[in-house]
Design a protein around this motif. Sequence first.
Motif, PDB file in Angstrom:
ATOM      1  N   ARG A 169      52.223  49.041  35.545  1.00 32.35           N
ATOM      2  CA  ARG A 169      51.281  49.973  36.785  1.00 32.35           C
ATOM      3  C   ARG A 169      50.670  50.839  37.337  1.00 32.35           C
ATOM      4  NH1 ARG A 169      55.738  47.817  40.135  1.00 32.35           N
ATOM      5  NH2 ARG A 169      57.063  46.078  39.805  1.00 32.35           N
ATOM      6  N   SER A 170      49.530  50.155  37.496  1.00 29.67           N
ATOM      7  CA  SER A 170      48.438  51.958  37.699  1.00 29.67           C
ATOM      8  C   SER A 170      49.125  52.802  38.453  1.00 29.67           C
ATOM      9  CB  SER A 170      46.932  51.493  38.762  1.00 29.67           C
ATOM     10  OG  SER A 170      46.542  52.233  39.364  1.00 29.67           O
ATOM     11  N   ALA A 171      48.774  54.035  37.913  1.00 32.77           N
ATOM     12  CA  ALA A 171      49.508  55.273  38.223  1.00 32.77           C
ATOM     13  C   ALA A 171      48.838  56.033  39.448  1.00 32.77           C
ATOM     14  CB  ALA A 171      49.050  56.542  37.217  1.00 32.77           C
ATOM     15  N   GLU A 172      47.825  55.154  40.785  1.00 30.77           N
ATOM     16  CA  GLU A 172      47.077  55.549  40.967  1.00 30.77           C
ATOM     17  C   GLU A 172      47.792  54.806  43.046  1.00 30.77           C
ATOM     18  OE1 GLU A 172      43.022  56.454  41.444  1.00 30.77           O
ATOM     19  OE2 GLU A 172      42.630  56.789  39.896  1.00 30.77           O
ATOM     20  N   SER A 173      48.125  55.193  43.915  1.00 30.89           N
ATOM     21  CA  SER A 173      48.576  54.938  45.002  1.00 30.89           C
ATOM     22  C   SER A 173      46.830  53.755  45.177  1.00 30.89           C
ATOM     23  CB  SER A 173      48.554  55.601  46.307  1.00 30.89           C
ATOM     24  OG  SER A 173      48.881  54.740  47.392  1.00 30.89           O
ATOM     25  N   GLY A 174      47.858  52.249  45.614  1.00 33.53           N
ATOM     26  CA  GLY A 174      47.590  51.507  45.357  1.00 33.53           C
ATOM     27  C   GLY A 174      46.671  50.454  44.471  1.00 33.53           C
ATOM     28  N   GLY A 175      47.373  50.907  43.311  1.00 34.22           N
ATOM     29  CA  GLY A 175      47.150  50.577  42.223  1.00 34.22           C
ATOM     30  C   GLY A 175      45.407  50.101  42.111  1.00 34.22           C
ATOM     31  N   THR A 176      44.716  50.506  42.395  1.00 38.05           N
ATOM     32  CA  THR A 176      43.338  50.226  42.427  1.00 38.05           C
ATOM     33  C   THR A 176      42.089  51.148  42.180  1.00 38.05           C
ATOM     34  OG1 THR A 176      42.424  50.607  44.275  1.00 38.05           O
ATOM     35  CG2 THR A 176      43.210  48.003  44.274  1.00 38.05           C
ATOM     36  N   GLY A 177      42.451  52.471  42.260  1.00 37.70           N
ATOM     37  CA  GLY A 177      41.765  53.560  41.748  1.00 37.70           C
ATOM     38  C   GLY A 177      40.143  53.620  43.022  1.00 37.70           C
ATOM     39  N   GLY A 178      40.431  52.958  44.466  1.00 35.87           N
ATOM     40  CA  GLY A 178      39.483  52.969  44.887  1.00 35.87           C
ATOM     41  C   GLY A 178      38.989  51.497  44.943  1.00 35.87           C
ATOM     42  N   ARG A 179      38.865  51.006  44.027  1.00 42.48           N
ATOM     43  CA  ARG A 179      38.065  49.113  43.876  1.00 42.48           C
ATOM     44  C   ARG A 179      38.843  48.168  44.513  1.00 42.48           C
ATOM     45  NH1 ARG A 179      38.875  47.716  37.616  1.00 42.48           N
ATOM     46  NH2 ARG A 179      40.998  48.350  38.166  1.00 42.48           N
ATOM     47  N   ARG A 180      38.357  47.207  44.599  1.00 43.53           N
ATOM     48  CA  ARG A 180      38.971  45.994  45.280  1.00 43.53           C
ATOM     49  C   ARG A 180      38.819  45.106  44.191  1.00 43.53           C
ATOM     50  NH1 ARG A 180      33.425  46.732  49.801  1.00 43.53           N
ATOM     51  NH2 ARG A 180      34.367  49.085  50.576  1.00 43.53           N
ATOM     52  N   MET A 181      39.827  43.696  44.870  1.00 44.34           N
ATOM     53  CA  MET A 181      39.704  42.242  44.683  1.00 44.34           C
ATOM     54  C   MET A 181      38.298  41.868  43.676  1.00 44.34           C
ATOM     55  SD  MET A 181      40.256  39.396  44.289  1.00 44.34           S
ATOM     56  CE  MET A 181      39.418  38.851  45.355  1.00 44.34           C
ATOM     57  N   PRO A 182      37.426  41.768  43.977  1.00 39.53           N
ATOM     58  CA  PRO A 182      36.595  41.536  43.365  1.00 39.53           C
ATOM     59  C   PRO A 182      35.980  42.223  42.001  1.00 39.53           C
ATOM     60  CG  PRO A 182      35.846  41.310  45.590  1.00 39.53           C
ATOM     61  CD  PRO A 182      36.571  41.767  45.275  1.00 39.53           C
ATOM     62  N   ASP A 183      36.112  43.598  41.460  1.00 38.26           N
ATOM     63  CA  ASP A 183      36.426  44.689  40.276  1.00 38.26           C
ATOM     64  C   ASP A 183      37.104  44.305  40.193  1.00 38.26           C
ATOM     65  OD1 ASP A 183      34.522  45.198  42.541  1.00 38.26           O
ATOM     66  OD2 ASP A 183      35.610  47.158  43.430  1.00 38.26           O
ATOM     67  N   TRP A 184      38.300  43.798  40.337  1.00 32.58           N
ATOM     68  CA  TRP A 184      39.475  43.420  38.828  1.00 32.58           C
ATOM     69  C   TRP A 184      39.551  42.228  38.724  1.00 32.58           C
ATOM     70  CZ3 TRP A 184      42.053  45.806  43.207  1.00 32.58           C
ATOM     71  CH2 TRP A 184      42.148  45.188  43.517  1.00 32.58           C
ATOM     72  N   PHE A 185      39.250  41.098  39.279  1.00 34.84           N
ATOM     73  CA  PHE A 185      38.908  40.210  39.216  1.00 34.84           C
ATOM     74  C   PHE A 185      38.938  39.496  38.364  1.00 34.84           C
ATOM     75  CE2 PHE A 185      38.360  35.030  39.785  1.00 34.84           C
ATOM     76  CZ  PHE A 185      39.950  35.113  40.915  1.00 34.84           C
ATOM     77  N   ASP A 186      39.979  38.308  37.336  1.00 32.83           N
ATOM     78  CA  ASP A 186      40.140  38.071  36.156  1.00 32.83           C
ATOM     79  C   ASP A 186      40.325  36.889  36.323  1.00 32.83           C
ATOM     80  OD1 ASP A 186      38.806  37.008  33.157  1.00 32.83           O
ATOM     81  OD2 ASP A 186      40.887  38.270  32.696  1.00 32.83           O
ATOM     82  N   PRO A 187      39.670  35.558  36.254  1.00 31.30           N
ATOM     83  CA  PRO A 187      40.354  34.194  36.477  1.00 31.30           C
ATOM     84  C   PRO A 187      41.082  33.235  34.662  1.00 31.30           C
ATOM     85  CG  PRO A 187      37.919  34.224  36.077  1.00 31.30           C
ATOM     86  CD  PRO A 187      37.774  35.566  36.402  1.00 31.30           C
ATOM     87  N   GLY A 188      39.998  34.316  33.451  1.00 26.77           N
ATOM     88  CA  GLY A 188      40.803  33.934  32.846  1.00 26.77           C
ATOM     89  C   GLY A 188      42.222  34.583  31.606  1.00 26.77           C
ATOM     90  N   GLY A 189      42.752  35.254  33.090  1.00 29.59           N
ATOM     91  CA  GLY A 189      43.726  36.041  33.104  1.00 29.59           C
ATOM     92  C   GLY A 189      45.362  35.879  33.012  1.00 29.59           C
ATOM     93  N   TRP A 190      45.960  34.859  31.527  1.00 29.38           N
ATOM     94  CA  TRP A 190      47.140  34.465  31.510  1.00 29.38           C
ATOM     95  C   TRP A 190      47.791  34.493  30.302  1.00 29.38           C
ATOM     96  CZ3 TRP A 190      48.785  31.401  34.924  1.00 29.38           C
ATOM     97  CH2 TRP A 190      49.359  30.190  35.082  1.00 29.38           C
ATOM     98  N   PRO A 191      49.210  35.053  30.641  1.00 31.48           N
ATOM     99  CA  PRO A 191      50.255  34.149  31.474  1.00 31.48           C
ATOM    100  C   PRO A 191      49.872  35.055  32.739  1.00 31.48           C
ATOM    101  CG  PRO A 191      51.665  35.099  30.051  1.00 31.48           C
ATOM    102  CD  PRO A 191      50.462  35.292  29.336  1.00 31.48           C
ATOM    103  N   PRO A 192      51.000  35.087  34.076  1.00 30.17           N
ATOM    104  CA  PRO A 192      50.554  35.686  34.838  1.00 30.17           C
ATOM    105  C   PRO A 192      51.413  37.472  34.724  1.00 30.17           C
ATOM    106  CG  PRO A 192      50.893  33.560  35.801  1.00 30.17           C
ATOM    107  CD  PRO A 192      51.467  33.599  34.463  1.00 30.17           C
TER     108      PRO A 192
END
Length: 394
Positions: free
Chosen positions: A214-237
């Motif tokens: 888990r991210s330590a920051e509230s929101g889990g993203t540190g101010g980023r948005r979904m396109p910033d972290w999206f990784d279509p190769g991330g597997w398994p869930p």
Amino acid sequence: MISELRVGVVGVGQRASLATLVDRSGRAKVVSCADPDPRGRHDARELFGPDVTIHEQYPQMLDDHLHAVFVLTPDHLHTRPVVWFLEAGVAVFVEKPLAITVEDCDLLLSTARRTGTPLYVGHNLRHLPTLRRMRALIDEGTIGRVRAVWCRHFVGHGGDYYFKDWHAERAKTTGLLLQKGAHDLDVIHWLAGGYSRRVVAQGALAVYGTNPRRSAESGGTGGRRMPDWFDPGGWPPAALQDLNPVIDVEDLSMMLTRLDNGVLTSYQQCHFTPDYWRNYTVLGDEGRLENFGDGVDGAPATIKVWNRHRSGYRQDADLEVPIVPSTAAHGGADAAVVAEFLHFAAVGGPTETSPVAAREAVAAAVAATASLRANGMPMTVPELDPELVHYFDE
């Protein structure tokens, strides 16, 4: 008739690209934006040009003499700006879902009625070519009278899309049966010609709840948005990184409903499948139809109809309707929904989307979420005030 609509945008975040279609329409221009986040204000300039007026708070936008506004905030923040602009007489486009509680939905509808201000909800799937063709086949009587609708939603990118930021929190979504499912429930109601009145559901936080990364920051993203972290190769869930520190929504949900016209429906939603698409099956008393692929983001799609005779299993259908792939956002549905709103704001008239239907999708999702969290207890979906139904029908 207004020659050119002056349009505002509240919330310049992940869905703000939708509002860029305004300037391409030739009938309107984004002239004002508001976002409390410095990144949002920076992006407003990038998206809408150097002449756009930028504010930190949306009440300041009234000084910009707007005709219409897009409310694209996170779901739990819809209600206040929508009410504010309805009260000010500014036509409102609010992103789906309409709100995250039935009470707030009803407040928005009653405010629109009291003020007479146009209210539009961005249920763009009603403009998706695959679903429009399915609805046309139903209207043509291809499968007789609809008796059931089934939907399976394989949310292959669910971990990246919904479990690394505010979407993972009940306080900000109610649950993903609402936040993600409002899309599908609106379509189910639309295809079936009725609204849910009795629901039962089961669900679980089956995969992401036990992930300790888990991210330590509230929101889990540190101010980023979904396109910033999206990784279509991330597997398994289960191996995903930087999940939201709070995860209390279900990643696997199943609901059954009885509509007010007697049609039975089912909806299944899974956020850890390897593939990402929607499958709708519509059962009539003279046949059935089903989509294979949904035509979103350039993906191919075909609608198959079986309606001529009985048989065992057969892959070939009595009628196959190919859908022309489109790389436009949501198969061109985003452009269509923006164009419809701009016309509605300028001259009024009927629309494919419906504030009443948007409320009914939320109400069904809220009841189903309550059911699954009560171990499958049947729930009744509260009906909307008939006077509001009549107002929006007219």
